[in-house]
Design an enzyme around this catalytic site. Structure first.
Site, PDB file in Angstrom:
ATOM      1  CG  HIS A  85       0.240   5.782   2.649  1.00 33.22           C
ATOM      2  ND1 HIS A  85      -1.006   5.223   2.728  1.00 33.22           N
ATOM      3  CD2 HIS A  85       0.979   5.234   3.647  1.00 33.22           C
ATOM      4  CE1 HIS A  85      -1.026   4.368   3.752  1.00 33.22           C
ATOM      5  NE2 HIS A  85       0.161   4.354   4.315  1.00 33.22           N
ATOM      6  CG  HIS A 118      -0.103   0.051   2.501  1.00 34.34           C
ATOM      7  ND1 HIS A 118       0.515  -1.065   3.019  1.00 34.34           N
ATOM      8  CD2 HIS A 118       0.216   1.080   3.299  1.00 34.34           C
ATOM      9  CE1 HIS A 118       1.182  -0.716   4.112  1.00 34.34           C
ATOM     10  NE2 HIS A 118       1.021   0.582   4.298  1.00 34.34           N
TER      11      HIS A 118
END
Length: 153
Positions: A75, A60
């Site tokens: 992110h 992620h």
């Protein structure tokens, strides 16, 4: 030295204050901008915002460290660590050299939203001061590879 940091995803540029996580919204890890991604029906690639070495890699999130030292964090969504990698496909390994614009992680923002998480993508200049970021992209549409900001050190 000036470093151009580009968008890893297509979407709309917003200020970090719009990120629903105080660590990013209050720039605790560094200044930057965020991109609210377009929600395609299919998996899309998040690309390297700078050329360098993949210093950190999770399904992620990733950090690319440039040869000169500055490192940029991307992110993909908020709290997406809780997805335990489901719906994310790594194209590179930690330690790999990547070129700006090279695919790093494939993901599906629509699936992230369906799982109950925010899809917004903070792009952070690690260990930088807010004053070091110039030529900031104004709020609005951005494509992968378009400049988000210049990092002057």
């Amino acid at each position: 030295m000036s470093l151009r940091v580009t968008s890893p995803v297509a979407g709309a540029v917003v200020e970090l204050t719009e990120v629903p996580d105080p660590v990013f919204a209050e720039a605790m890890v560094g200044p930057g901008l965020a991109v609210r991604p377009d929600e395609a029906d299919a998996e899309v690639d998040a690309v390297a915002p700078v050329s360098g070495t993949v210093a950190t890699l999770h399904p992620h999130a990733f950090v690319v460290a440039t040869e000169a030292g500055p490192a940029v964090l991307v992110h993909l969504g908020i709290d997406t660590v809780k997805m335990k990698g489901e719906g994310f496909t790594l194209h590179v390994a930690k330690g790999d050299r990547v070129a700006e614009g090279q695919p790093v992680i494939a993901w599906n923002p629509r699936a992230v939203r369906a799982a109950g998480y925010a899809t917004i993508c903070p792009v952070i200049a690690l260990d930088a001061s807010a004053e070091a970021l110039t030529a900031r992209h104004s709020p609005g549409a951005v494509q992968p590879g378009e400049s988000l900001f210049e990092w002057v050190s």
